[in-house]
Design a protein around this motif. Structure first.
Motif, PDB file in Angstrom:
ATOM      1  N   THR A  45       0.842  -1.196   0.000  1.00 23.07           N
ATOM      2  CA  THR A  45       0.000   0.000   0.000  1.00 23.07           C
ATOM      3  C   THR A  45       0.878   1.247   0.000  1.00 23.07           C
ATOM      4  O   THR A  45       1.766   1.382   0.841  1.00 23.07           O
ATOM      5  CB  THR A  45      -0.924   0.034   1.228  1.00 23.07           C
ATOM      6  OG1 THR A  45      -1.772  -1.107   1.213  1.00 23.07           O
ATOM      7  CG2 THR A  45      -1.795   1.279   1.220  1.00 23.07           C
ATOM      8  N   LEU A  46       0.597   2.159  -0.930  1.00 23.16           N
ATOM      9  CA  LEU A  46       1.296   3.440  -1.010  1.00 23.16           C
ATOM     10  C   LEU A  46       0.276   4.559  -0.966  1.00 23.16           C
ATOM     11  O   LEU A  46      -0.700   4.549  -1.723  1.00 23.16           O
ATOM     12  CB  LEU A  46       2.117   3.539  -2.300  1.00 23.16           C
ATOM     13  CG  LEU A  46       2.748   4.913  -2.601  1.00 23.16           C
ATOM     14  CD1 LEU A  46       3.797   5.260  -1.560  1.00 23.16           C
ATOM     15  CD2 LEU A  46       3.347   4.933  -4.003  1.00 23.16           C
ATOM     16  N   SER A  47       0.485   5.523  -0.069  1.00 23.55           N
ATOM     17  CA  SER A  47      -0.380   6.699   0.020  1.00 23.55           C
ATOM     18  C   SER A  47       0.504   7.927  -0.023  1.00 23.55           C
ATOM     19  O   SER A  47       1.425   8.068   0.791  1.00 23.55           O
ATOM     20  CB  SER A  47      -1.185   6.655   1.328  1.00 23.55           C
ATOM     21  OG  SER A  47      -2.026   7.784   1.438  1.00 23.55           O
ATOM     22  N   CYS A  48       0.247   8.829  -0.967  1.00 21.53           N
ATOM     23  CA  CYS A  48       1.065  10.035  -1.067  1.00 21.53           C
ATOM     24  C   CYS A  48       0.198  11.214  -1.487  1.00 21.53           C
ATOM     25  O   CYS A  48      -0.817  11.056  -2.171  1.00 21.53           O
ATOM     26  CB  CYS A  48       2.229   9.841  -2.031  1.00 21.53           C
ATOM     27  SG  CYS A  48       1.772   9.349  -3.700  1.00 21.53           S
ATOM     28  N   SER A  49       0.606  12.405  -1.038  1.00 23.58           N
ATOM     29  CA  SER A  49      -0.137  13.616  -1.374  1.00 23.58           C
ATOM     30  C   SER A  49       0.828  14.784  -1.432  1.00 23.58           C
ATOM     31  O   SER A  49       1.914  14.757  -0.861  1.00 23.58           O
ATOM     32  CB  SER A  49      -1.233  13.883  -0.333  1.00 23.58           C
ATOM     33  OG  SER A  49      -0.667  14.253   0.906  1.00 23.58           O
ATOM     34  N   GLY A  50       0.397  15.831  -2.134  1.00 24.25           N
ATOM     35  CA  GLY A  50       1.236  17.009  -2.320  1.00 24.25           C
ATOM     36  C   GLY A  50       1.449  17.257  -3.795  1.00 24.25           C
ATOM     37  O   GLY A  50       0.606  16.925  -4.639  1.00 24.25           O
ATOM     38  N   ARG A  51       2.580  17.833  -4.115  1.00 21.07           N
ATOM     39  CA  ARG A  51       2.874  18.067  -5.526  1.00 21.07           C
ATOM     40  C   ARG A  51       3.366  16.780  -6.182  1.00 21.07           C
ATOM     41  O   ARG A  51       3.712  15.801  -5.501  1.00 21.07           O
ATOM     42  CB  ARG A  51       3.913  19.176  -5.665  1.00 21.07           C
ATOM     43  CG  ARG A  51       5.268  18.843  -5.077  1.00 21.07           C
ATOM     44  CD  ARG A  51       6.244  19.971  -5.325  1.00 21.07           C
ATOM     45  NE  ARG A  51       7.587  19.630  -4.885  1.00 21.07           N
ATOM     46  CZ  ARG A  51       8.644  20.390  -5.124  1.00 21.07           C
ATOM     47  NH1 ARG A  51       8.502  21.524  -5.783  1.00 21.07           N
ATOM     48  NH2 ARG A  51       9.837  20.018  -4.699  1.00 21.07           N
ATOM     49  N   GLN A  52       3.417  16.805  -7.510  1.00 21.93           N
ATOM     50  CA  GLN A  52       3.866  15.621  -8.230  1.00 21.93           C
ATOM     51  C   GLN A  52       5.317  15.310  -7.893  1.00 21.93           C
ATOM     52  O   GLN A  52       6.168  16.190  -7.840  1.00 21.93           O
ATOM     53  CB  GLN A  52       3.731  15.830  -9.732  1.00 21.93           C
ATOM     54  CG  GLN A  52       2.306  15.726 -10.246  1.00 21.93           C
ATOM     55  CD  GLN A  52       2.233  15.803 -11.759  1.00 21.93           C
ATOM     56  OE1 GLN A  52       3.193  15.493 -12.445  1.00 21.93           O
ATOM     57  NE2 GLN A  52       1.094  16.227 -12.271  1.00 21.93           N
ATOM     58  N   THR A  53       5.590  14.042  -7.647  1.00 22.38           N
ATOM     59  CA  THR A  53       6.953  13.596  -7.371  1.00 22.38           C
ATOM     60  C   THR A  53       7.275  12.395  -8.247  1.00 22.38           C
ATOM     61  O   THR A  53       6.382  11.684  -8.719  1.00 22.38           O
ATOM     62  CB  THR A  53       7.107  13.185  -5.887  1.00 22.38           C
ATOM     63  OG1 THR A  53       6.188  12.127  -5.602  1.00 22.38           O
ATOM     64  CG2 THR A  53       6.829  14.358  -4.966  1.00 22.38           C
ATOM     65  N   HIS A  54       8.558  12.180  -8.441  1.00 27.32           N
ATOM     66  CA  HIS A  54       8.982  10.974  -9.164  1.00 27.32           C
ATOM     67  C   HIS A  54       8.893   9.792  -8.210  1.00 27.32           C
ATOM     68  O   HIS A  54       9.433   9.825  -7.105  1.00 27.32           O
ATOM     69  CB  HIS A  54      10.409  11.129  -9.680  1.00 27.32           C
ATOM     70  CG  HIS A  54      10.939   9.894 -10.330  1.00 27.32           C
ATOM     71  ND1 HIS A  54      10.538   9.489 -11.592  1.00 27.32           N
ATOM     72  CD2 HIS A  54      11.827   8.954  -9.893  1.00 27.32           C
ATOM     73  CE1 HIS A  54      11.156   8.366 -11.914  1.00 27.32           C
ATOM     74  NE2 HIS A  54      11.940   8.015 -10.906  1.00 27.32           N
ATOM     75  N   ILE A  55       8.215   8.750  -8.622  1.00 26.10           N
ATOM     76  CA  ILE A  55       8.016   7.580  -7.767  1.00 26.10           C
ATOM     77  C   ILE A  55       8.635   6.357  -8.435  1.00 26.10           C
ATOM     78  O   ILE A  55       8.341   6.050  -9.586  1.00 26.10           O
ATOM     79  CB  ILE A  55       6.522   7.313  -7.505  1.00 26.10           C
ATOM     80  CG1 ILE A  55       5.874   8.520  -6.814  1.00 26.10           C
ATOM     81  CG2 ILE A  55       6.329   6.065  -6.653  1.00 26.10           C
ATOM     82  CD1 ILE A  55       4.373   8.385  -6.626  1.00 26.10           C
ATOM     83  N   SER A  56       9.480   5.677  -7.690  1.00 19.53           N
ATOM     84  CA  SER A  56      10.067   4.421  -8.152  1.00 19.53           C
ATOM     85  C   SER A  56       9.880   3.381  -7.056  1.00 19.53           C
ATOM     86  O   SER A  56      10.297   3.589  -5.915  1.00 19.53           O
ATOM     87  CB  SER A  56      11.559   4.599  -8.455  1.00 19.53           C
ATOM     88  OG  SER A  56      12.157   3.350  -8.753  1.00 19.53           O
ATOM     89  N   LEU A  57       9.244   2.288  -7.398  1.00 18.87           N
ATOM     90  CA  LEU A  57       8.984   1.237  -6.413  1.00 18.87           C
ATOM     91  C   LEU A  57       9.824  -0.012  -6.680  1.00 18.87           C
ATOM     92  O   LEU A  57       9.532  -1.090  -6.158  1.00 18.87           O
ATOM     93  CB  LEU A  57       7.494   0.872  -6.405  1.00 18.87           C
ATOM     94  CG  LEU A  57       6.540   2.019  -6.070  1.00 18.87           C
ATOM     95  CD1 LEU A  57       5.104   1.535  -6.064  1.00 18.87           C
ATOM     96  CD2 LEU A  57       6.893   2.652  -4.736  1.00 18.87           C
ATOM     97  N   GLY A  58      10.859   0.143  -7.486  1.00 19.55           N
ATOM     98  CA  GLY A  58      11.754  -0.972  -7.745  1.00 19.55           C
ATOM     99  C   GLY A  58      11.021  -2.151  -8.340  1.00 19.55           C
ATOM    100  O   GLY A  58      10.289  -2.024  -9.329  1.00 19.55           O
TER     101      GLY A  58
END
Length: 508
Positions: A277-290
């Protein structure tokens, strides 16, 4: 003068101290009389082993435990090893001082000081300190409490600080080393700073880490996480010094990662192999989950970005190819038609929340791209939180022709069973989207069109709905007309249509 028994109880009352306030016992004479035998150390009618009394004492809330210590020598001895120190204005029963925050703060400090001075420091399993609304405390005051609280065997530590001073309290990370740190299972810090985290050592039992408004850098946090192999849940909120958040591959048990409103965050780089489970908020960010193929659920809120929908549909299928549940919350969207370069091949539940896009004429039909990209989708929920009066209302468009099914996409949605739209409005593109779903979905079982702000999320505890102003109520009326005119006649027999209108509890 009173009976001998009453005088006896009052005599005991004058000799005891409240373990919270340090004053004479506030327990009633009746309470003390009921346990006068125990208070005097004589044989009680019910004789329990001391370890059983300690267990009973440990289950009491802190105020009840303190009152029991007032009237019983056995409980008074137990008080020095009381395991659950829950310290807040409410838990300590501090009276309301109104706007006199200095007096309230002095009272709070006095009571906590007395508790910590009379506790042996042994046996503490849970320590929770919340100083709100005491905003004039010195960090050194907190430090002496923390030094006593973190002892070998402690399992839960929760420190929530509110506006101590211009300089945030610097949490002493060295206290987390050795035997003391190795027993902590849950660590929650709010309103402080973390420096020299390398002094923390190995947190071999830590499963839950929660940092709220904590000054810590990404490099410092990475060092700490690398020594916390048992972590299962990480929550970061408003930690504005983190630019790059790296999650080490050693966190084999990590399944939940929450990163909310960290203003400077540019990258989330997780190598935890079993993250689900991933929860994120705010401005756009680069996301890498391998290689985290286990990610099944994402909550994604993007603020003040004009292309958040496009980012979600083009990037998320690549970031989490096995995603099953997706929540999108979008603010100020201006791009209407995202292009689906990838596919959510396993997505079963999709919920999109749209808040006040810059264009009042937002084209709802662009959301069809998400349906096209999700062949396994079973539930689709769309929540609208837009300006209430629609300038593209189909009810007022006299030349509009919606008498024939629209061909907005060639895809069919063979698994879609439940569709709900809250904040349903009379926009022409909203009607077109709804008709398209009905035409292309042979498996549809339930269609809910809610013209309120979300009847399924009403305030059940106070028996209220999400409030609607006068303009919203007018638009709800137009939406009801549009449903009657353009949708009801097209609903297949097998589909259960639910139309929800405002009630008396929806208005201000």
């Amino acid at each position: 003068m009173g009976t001998p028994e009453q005088m006896k109880a009052l005599s005991i009352q004058g000799q005891t101290q409240d373990p919270i306030t340090g004053d004479g016992s506030t327990c009633s004479a009746a309470q003390i009389k009921a346990d006068s035998n125990c208070a005097e150390g004589t044989e009680s009618p019910v004789h329990l082993p001391e370890d059983i009394l300690h267990r009973i004492h440990a289950l009491m809330p802190i105020r009840d435990a303190a009152q029991a210590a007032c009237v019983s020598h056995a409980f008074l001895r137990s008080w020095r090893y009381y395991p659950r120190l829950i310290l807040s204005v409410d838990s300590l029963g501090i009276k309301d001082y109104g706007s006199k925050y200095d007096e309230l703060t002095r009272d709070f400090i006095s009571r906590v000081d007395h508790i910590m001075q009379n506790h042996s420091g042994m046996g503490v399993k849970e320590f929770r300190l919340e100083n709100y609304p005491c905003s004039t405390m010195d960090p050194s005051t907190v430090d002496r409490w923390v030094q006593v609280a973190i002892t070998p065997g402690i399992k839960e530590f929760d420190l929530s600080l509110f506006e101590l001073s211009d300089i945030k309290y610097s949490f002493p990370c060295s206290l987390l080393s050795g035997e003391r740190g190795s027993s902590i299972q849950s660590l929650m810090l709010a309103g402080c700073s973390l420096r020299s985290l390398e002094q923390a050592g190995f947190m071999s039992s830590l499963t839950n880490l929660d940092l709220h408004s904590v000054d810590v850098t990404g490099e410092e946090l990475f060092c700490f996480l690398s020594n916390s192999y048992a972590l299962e849940k990480i929550s970061l909120w408003n930690c504005n010094n983190i630019i790059c958040l790296k999650i080490p591959c050693q966190l084999q048990k990590l399944n939940f990662l929450e990163v909310l409103d960290c203003e400077m965050l540019e990258m989330i780089d997780s190598n935890a192999p079993n993250l689900s489970t991933l929860s994120c908020s705010g401005r756009q960010t680069h996301i890498s989950l391998g290689h985290a193929s286990q990610v099944r659920k994402i909550r994604f809120r993007c603020d003040y970005s004009s292309n958040a929908l496009d980012y979600a549909i083009t990037k998320l299928p690549l970031i989490a190819p096995n995603l099953q549940i997706l929540y999108l919350s979008i603010i100020d969207e201006t791009i209407n038609i995202p292009t689906a370069f990838g596919k959510f091949l396993q997505l079963k539940h999709l919920e999109i929340i749209l808040h006040a896009p810059n264009s009042l004429d937002f084209d709802f039909c662009c959301l069809i791209s998400f349906l096209d990209a999700s062949p396994a989708l079973e539930t689709f929920i769309l929540r609208i939180g837009m300006p209430t009066i629609r300038h593209d209302s189909i009810v007022e468009d006299v030349i509009s022709d919606s008498s024939h099914p629209l061909h907005l996409s060639e895809s069919c949605y063979d698994n879609l069973k439940n569709v709900m739209i809250t904040g349903f409005c009379s926009a022409k593109s909203m009607i077109e989207l709804t008709i398209h779903i009905m035409v292309k979905t042979k498996s549809l079982e339930c269609l809910t069109l809610d013209t309120t702000r979300g009847h399924d999320r009403r305030f059940a505890n106070i028996d209220r709905c999400w409030p609607m102003d006068a303009e919203a109520l007018v638009e709800a009326g137009k939406a009801r007309i549009a449903i009657q005119r353009y949708i009801e006649g097209r609903v297949p027999v097998a589909v259960n249509l639910k139309v929800i209108e405002p009630c008396s509890k929806c208005s201000y």
